[in-house]
Write a protein that holds these residues in place. Structure first.
Motif, short mmCIF file in Angstrom:
data_model
loop_
_atom_site.label_atom_id
_atom_site.label_comp_id
_atom_site.label_asym_id
_atom_site.label_seq_id
_atom_site.Cartn_x
_atom_site.Cartn_y
_atom_site.Cartn_z
N ARG A 137 37.79 -23.12 -35.12
CA ARG A 137 38.62 -23.73 -34.07
C ARG A 137 38.07 -23.42 -32.68
O ARG A 137 38.05 -24.25 -31.80
CB ARG A 137 40.05 -23.17 -34.13
CG ARG A 137 40.81 -23.48 -35.38
CD ARG A 137 42.18 -22.84 -35.35
NE ARG A 137 43.06 -23.46 -34.37
CZ ARG A 137 43.68 -24.62 -34.55
NH1 ARG A 137 43.52 -25.28 -35.69
NH2 ARG A 137 44.46 -25.12 -33.61
N GLY B 146 47.25 -26.27 -38.22
CA GLY B 146 46.66 -26.36 -36.90
C GLY B 146 47.67 -26.20 -35.77
O GLY B 146 47.31 -26.22 -34.60
N LYS C 103 42.63 -29.70 -35.22
CA LYS C 103 42.12 -28.92 -34.10
C LYS C 103 42.60 -29.40 -32.74
O LYS C 103 42.78 -28.61 -31.83
CB LYS C 103 40.57 -28.96 -34.10
CG LYS C 103 39.89 -28.57 -35.41
CD LYS C 103 40.04 -27.10 -35.72
CE LYS C 103 39.22 -26.61 -36.91
NZ LYS C 103 39.34 -27.35 -38.17
N LYS C 104 42.76 -30.74 -32.59
CA LYS C 104 42.98 -31.20 -31.23
C LYS C 104 43.86 -32.46 -31.19
O LYS C 104 43.59 -33.43 -31.90
CB LYS C 104 41.62 -31.52 -30.58
CG LYS C 104 41.71 -31.58 -29.08
CD LYS C 104 40.34 -31.61 -28.44
CE LYS C 104 40.55 -31.75 -26.94
NZ LYS C 104 39.49 -32.47 -26.28
N LYS D 229 45.43 -21.94 -37.10
CA LYS D 229 45.83 -21.31 -35.85
C LYS D 229 46.48 -19.95 -36.06
O LYS D 229 46.34 -19.05 -35.25
CB LYS D 229 46.80 -22.25 -35.12
CG LYS D 229 47.09 -21.82 -33.71
CD LYS D 229 48.03 -22.80 -33.03
CE LYS D 229 48.30 -22.33 -31.60
NZ LYS D 229 49.36 -23.14 -30.98
N GLN E 35 39.08 -17.69 -36.88
CA GLN E 35 39.30 -19.00 -36.25
C GLN E 35 38.06 -19.53 -35.56
O GLN E 35 38.17 -20.35 -34.64
CB GLN E 35 40.47 -18.90 -35.27
CG GLN E 35 41.79 -18.73 -36.01
CD GLN E 35 42.88 -18.23 -35.11
OE1 GLN E 35 42.93 -18.57 -33.95
NE2 GLN E 35 43.74 -17.39 -35.66
#
Lengths: 950, 254
Positions: free
Chosen positions: B231, A857, A779-780, A636, B228
């Motif tokens: 992502r 992340g 990621k999530k 990130k 990224q």
């Protein structure tokens, strides 16, 4: 003689000086408030004040930020340096000033005539209370390296004329004089020296000095790798030619059609896509880097870049990988051996040497590692590797014909690397604080860059038929090896020199950088030379290939060397040694299990080996060439530790190359066999973790060892090589090239300190479609966290035990067949888009891997150790969390893909151990459900980033 | 067909990706060594776009871009001015920015050669390779950034701190400024990676036809160059691409 001084305007902050203030504070000297750096240009010419003023105004000083002054007075008024401690530092004589060529060019462009030489120095203005002793510490620990620099004690610098060389043929009396002395002087073994004596007795004469030097270089460990070709016995077993019976044997048995050129050229070559080939080489430059970190490391990377360039008919360098091993940066000075540079200084010097060279050449540095162990204090390891790209049809070793010309291209030849000679022009100042007996080169990246640019054009025009690098061993190795099958004659006086005074022998053995050798058909010589001249790169015909299979050297028409190639390359007797192997026994860890493992996790994340290397990575240009698909820093905030890098080398083609490495000398303290197996597994894991597969993966081996004359060292080496074979054949990943650096030992206080057994395995893998790549950052929130692979109680040599000062014995092992199966399944799952993130589980085990994925992340995670599949019973949470068992991955999978992912992984040890969470904490629950770690990801990241936030 | 010349000198190292970017944008591109222009083997007049790409020309010895700037000023100054007066576009990226400023072509190609702006060592004292957010000044006359609002591109330099005498700062045509992710230009290091005055990352002349910047738009042409993309997903084109497309379109339309 003039000197022109350039400094920042008084009100502007001096970034270089501020860096030094910090370094001085790190030495424990807190009283320095400011350092300012003055750049001084010494011009060997008679110039008018108007001309000097013009040079200051238009060239040497920036009118917006800088002022200049010169001897005859200064338009900016006299510069007041009172109130500062001043130290002026200049290069020693014989050290090529890397700035000289450019400054001379710019002065010529300004139409100023008569400037013959330019030297530079730096004056440091240090503000603050300092004792003489403190100033001396600052000089010796930060400002001056006596190998290449000295403090200018008088204001006048002199430029003495180099004396002319007067030819005299030197012979060495080996037939009647004391053999022991000569054998030692030239570094031969007794067997080798006997073979030489026998040869010359048959010839009925003594050798010339240059013949003996040529034999010494050609038969050196560096050039012929005699240990790896030796005949050894270990435990009653005979190993005849270690390299051929292990590493190369695996490659031969695997016999992959995509291996285009292995173990025969300057780099190994594999097919990339049928049209392009990849070549890959990693080398070390350890000793030069220990002595002069900046220059040693710069010439290390400069040298390995020439390996792909000198492979086939020449490859374009497209990526670098660098791995360094140093002593701990916080080593107390009282533990530092006399005459050894502090690890922090070595680290900073090596880093900047490599970065300055590679950045200037425009080759992205995408992959690497930095490791620390006190045994590297005196023997740091500097591995530099380069990946090259070349058309498949020219991927194989070239071939010259008798009559083809020997063309030397690139830099000029000086006394670089020539030992034991004293410099005629030693006196740079009348009072020189240091004299150097050998010259260490700093390297000149622009000379190499210019050479690469023009060379690749010559390649594409087909102007030469063979090429090789001129590096360690100089012309002697390059020309001597190239001409093995034909024979050659070289006129040494045709070699362009940096300065006068070199003897024919010095010319032949000089290791001056940035040079290469081409074999050029006579009808193409003219076009080739014109092409090089057009881009200001020197190219000189220095000889001709023959058909007599002799190495004949001339100086001014006189024969100075006449050796049969058969003896030069085939006369060396095989090394014979006894080896032993006794497994060491370390105390078993017997500390109590901590109830809170958070503290332990923070300590591992903050250890030198595990902590963030962003400080290094950011100072490399990892984006140049615009090829990177997966960068060394991911996540990130672009600061998480990526597993392997991916580049897309051919614009417009979706194919990628994955670059990875494995290294873990800590495991070798328990067993070098499992160390080797582990590092191969690690390199392959990284390839799998980013979305690659094992279908087309090639490996390089790089052994750095202690003194292999000791039977136990040799035994460890043989075990390591055996593991390379065993793993390579099962994984189906051939070795394509390799290198070794032996005898990395140091005497200190009567004890011999050997480096840990260190094997670096570098890997490249071909990826069909880079859009399938994945990164390691979570990621999530809500996604499932899986562990693939089973965990055993394997903490021998682990980071966890290291933080407690222990080694242990249960080193991580590898079951290659199972590991391969798991890797293939995971690779398939990733290829189908079922994996959102994946991270190699290595140093620091599950704890470190999950923590890194979380803070990369910007997300939290909650995992349970109860669910972790165990390969053997483990009754402690800390051992599960920090075990370093191989062949494991942490995988993020979206809930939608749960079933499909589990189906793909059927038959492999696999368990869902938790979930990614939006709450930015790492929560770990033990086997009994209790919380054993509960820490915010910010705190984890801070622990990881802090140590190397330099 | 639009023709672009990418000028190369010893130490130029972003030439291949710059050529690729202009080719993707629809231009014909020649990569030419500076010696071949000086020797008149090739002529600037045959092209509409001149690019000085990134690198470490002549090792960045003395100061970044200084030796090439000196060479261009003395040996090609007139050719470049004629090229510009004839309506050509000039782009300098990273080292190209340093060269154009130090040779006196920016901020004003018609100035007397007395340098009033420069690119100095980064405040951090380090070479840094990192991705930065840029806000495009919509008031700028720059033809390269027409219609653009922001971009995310990498910097990689040790001497990128834009410095100008305070009295001329208001007259500088700022094209791009460093910002944080939200577009705030006051966010400081590392968003402004080098300490540039006014967060200035790139400037142009008053005609908008000479543009130079420290960040590397040619390194963000494809979606998978975004750090990224794993992502966020990969876009077809990277944020830097419009710069090259704008240049080619401008030539096509003028």
């Amino acid at each position: 003689m003039h000197s022109l001084e350039v400094r920042l305007k008084g009100h502007l902050p001096d970034a270089r000086g501020q860096g030094l203030v910090k370094d001085i504070q790190d030495l424990g000297i807190a009283t320095v408030s400011d350092v300012r750096v003055v750049d001084i240009y010494w011009l060997d010419a008679e110039l008018s004040p108007e001309t000097l003023d013009m040079l200051g105004r238009n060239l040497l000083a920036d009118p917006v930020t800088q002022i200049y002054s010169y001897r005859q007075g200064t338009p900016a008024g006299p510069v007041d340096e009172s109130g500062y401690h001043t130290v002026e530092v200049a290069y020693n004589a014989g050290v090529t000033d890397p700035v000289e060529d450019s400054v001379l060019k710019a002065i010529r462009d300004l139409k100023v005539e008569g400037v013959n030489t330019v030297r530079t120095s730096k004056r440091y203005l240090i503000e603050g209370q300092l004792t003489d002793e403190q100033l001396e510490i600052i000089c010796s620990r930060l400002l001056v390296n006596p190998i290449i620099q000295h403090v200018v004690e008088r204001e006048q610098m002199s430029f003495p004329e180099n004396p002319k060389y007067h030819f005299r043929l030197e012979t060495v009396d080996i037939l009647t004089s004391d053999r022991a002395v000569l054998q030692k002087q030239f570094g031969f073994t007794a067997d080798e020296f006997q073979a030489i004596v026998d040869y010359y007795r048959k010839q009925g004469r003594n050798p010339t000095d240059v013949e003996l030097e040529t034999l010494a270089q050609t038969w050196s460990e560096h050039c012929v790798h005699k240990t790896f070709r030796g005949r050894f016995t270990l435990g009653g077993r005979v190993v005849d030619n270690l390299l051929k019976s292990t590493v190369m044997k695996a490659t031969r048995e695997l016999n992959r059609p995509w291996c285009l050129s292995v173990f025969v050229d300057n780099a190994g070559v594999i097919d990339f896509d049928g049209q392009w080939a990849l070549c890959f080489k990693v080398e070390t430059h350890n000793h030069p880097s220990a002595v002069e970190p900046y220059g040693g490391a710069a010439t290390g990377i400069g040298g390995v870049i020439r390996d792909p360039l000198g492979t086939g008919l020449g490859a374009k360098p497209i990526a670098n990988t660098d791995v360094f091993c140093f002593g701990p940066p916080d080593l107390p000075y009282d533990r530092l051996p006399q005459g050894v540079l502090h690890p922090r200084r070595m680290f900073k010097g090596v880093r900047s040497g490599v970065a300055d060279y590679a950045n200037r050449l425009g080759i992205p540095t995408l992959n690497g590692a930095v490791l620390f162990d006190e045994r590297y204090v005196a023997n740091p390891l500097v591995y530099c590797g380069t990946l090259g790209l070349l058309p498949v049809e020219i991927a194989r070793l070239g071939k010259q014909k008798p009559g083809d010309k020997v063309v030397l291209i690139g830099g000029r030849t000086g006394r670089d690397g020539v030992h034991g000679v004293t410099f005629a022009s030693e006196q740079l100042t009348e009072v020189s604080t240091a004299t150097s007996s050998s010259s260490v080169q700093i390297g000149n990246p622009i000379v190499e860059k210019k050479m690469i640019d023009v060379l690749l054009q010559a390649r594409d025009r087909g102007l030469y038929v063979r090429i090789t690098d001129c590096g360690g061993g100089g012309l002697s190795s390059a020309v001597g090896e190239m001409a093995e099958e034909t024979g050659v004659r070289v006129d040494l006086e045709k070699v362009p020199l940096k300065y006068a005074g070199l003897s024919y022998a010095e010319i032949w053995i000089s290791e001056s950088q940035e040079r290469m050798i081409l074999a050029v058909p006579p009808e193409q010589t003219g076009e080739l030379l014109a092409l090089f001249v057009g881009e200001d790169v020197e190219a000189s015909v220095i000889g001709e290939f023959t058909d007599d299979r002799r190495l004949r050297l001339f100086y001014g028409g006189e024969t100075v060397c006449d050796l049969e190639m058969e003896f030069l390359h085939g006369g060396i007797p095989q090394l014979r040694r006894e080896a032993v192997w006794e497994p060491p026994h370390h105390p078993e860890p017997d500390f109590a299990e901590p109830s809170d493992l958070g503290e332990s996790l923070l300590r591992i994340l903050g250890s030198w080996n595990v902590c963030s290397k962003e400080w290094v990575v950011r100072q490399y240009d990892h984006e140049v060439q615009g090829s990177s698909v997966l960068k060394p820093l991911v996540g990130k905030h672009n600061d998480g530790p990526g597993d392997a890098a991916i580049i897309q080398p051919v614009p417009g083609s979706p194919k990628g190359v994955i670059i990875a490495n494995g290294i873990n000398p800590g495991y070798a303290d328990v067993d070098p066999y499992w160390m080797a197996a582990s590092v191969i597994d690690e390199a392959l894991r990284q390839i799998i973790a980013v979305g690659g597969n094992l279908n087309r993966v090639a490996l390089l081996d790089n052994f750095c060892w202690g003194d292999v004359n000791r039977p136990d060292m040799l035994g460890a080496l043989i075990r390591t090589a055996q593991a390379c074979y065993d793993m390579s054949v099962v994984y189906g990943t051939p070795f394509i090239s390799g290198k070794d650096s032996l005898n990395n030992e140091f005497e200190h206080e009567g004890k011999t300190i050997s480096i840990p057994h260190t094997l670096l395995v570098s890997a490249i893998g071909v990826m069909d479609d880079v859009s399938r790549a994945i990164s390691m950052d979570f990621k999530k929130a809500g996604d499932f966290i899986y562990i693939a692979g089973s965990t055993r109680c394997e903490l021998g040599g682990s980071e966890y035990l290291k933080t407690r000062g222990l080694v242990g014995n249960s080193v991580p092992k590898v079951e290659p067949q199972q590991s391969k199966n798991l890797m293939e399944r995971l690779s398939t799952a990733t290829g189908k888009g079922l994996v959102r993130a994946c991270h190699d589980c290595s140093e620091g085990g599950i704890g470190v891997a999950v923590a890194e994925m979380a803070f990369a992340g910007g997300l939290g995670a909650s995992i349970s150790l109860k669910e972790v599949p165990l390969g053997e019973p483990i009754d402690r949470d800390d051992f599960i969390l920090f075990s370093e068992s191989n062949s494991r991955f942490i995988v993020e999978v979206s809930p939608d893909n749960k079933d499909r992912f589990e189906k793909e992984m059927a038959g492999c040890p696999l368990a869902m151990i938790g979930r990614v969470s939006s709450e930015t904490r790492l929560e770990v629950h033990g086997r009994k459900g209790a919380s054993v770690v509960s820490i915010s990801i910010d705190e984890l990241k801070e622990a990881w980033q802090k140590p190397l936030r330099w | 067909m639009v023709k672009t010349i990418v000028l190369r000198a010893p130490g130029t190292n972003c030439d291949a990706e710059t050529v690729f970017a202009f080719e993707q944008a629809g231009s014909e591109v020649d990569l030419v060594h500076v010696n071949r222009i000086i020797s008149h083997e090739r002529k600037l007049a045959d092209y509409q776009i001149l690019v000085i790409p990134g690198g470490f020309t002549y090792g960045d010895d003395i100061a970044a871009g200084k030796v090439l700037a000196n060479e261009l000023r003395l040996k090609l100054g007139e050719d470049i001015r004629r090229f510009f007066e004839a309506g050509g576009l000039i782009l300098g990226i990273c080292n190209g920015f340093q060269v154009l400023v130090k040779a006196g072509f920016l901020p004003d190609p018609r100035s007397d050669g007395h340098l009033q702006v420069t690119l100095a060592a980064n405040d951090s004292g380090k070479f840094e390779c990192r991705w930065v957010n840029l806000a495009v000044n919509k008031e700028s006359p720059c033809v390269f950034t027409n219609g653009m609002e922001s971009m995310y591109v990498p910097v990689a330099h040790g001497e990128g701190k834009f410095v100008a005498a305070p009295e001329i700062l208001p007259d500088i045509n700022v094209v791009v400024r460093y910002t944080d992710e939200q577009g705030d230009a006051g966010a400081g290091y590392p968003h402004n990676p080098n300490g540039s005055v006014g967060n200035i990352a790139g400037i142009c002349d008053s005609s908008g036809r000479i543009f130079a910047l420290m960040p590397h738009p040619e390194r963000h042409i494809r979606g998978t160059q975004h750090p990224q993309w794993t992502r966020l997903g990969a876009k077809q084109y990277g944020d830097g691409f419009p710069i090259f497309r704008n240049a080619v379109r401008w030539v096509q339309q003028s």
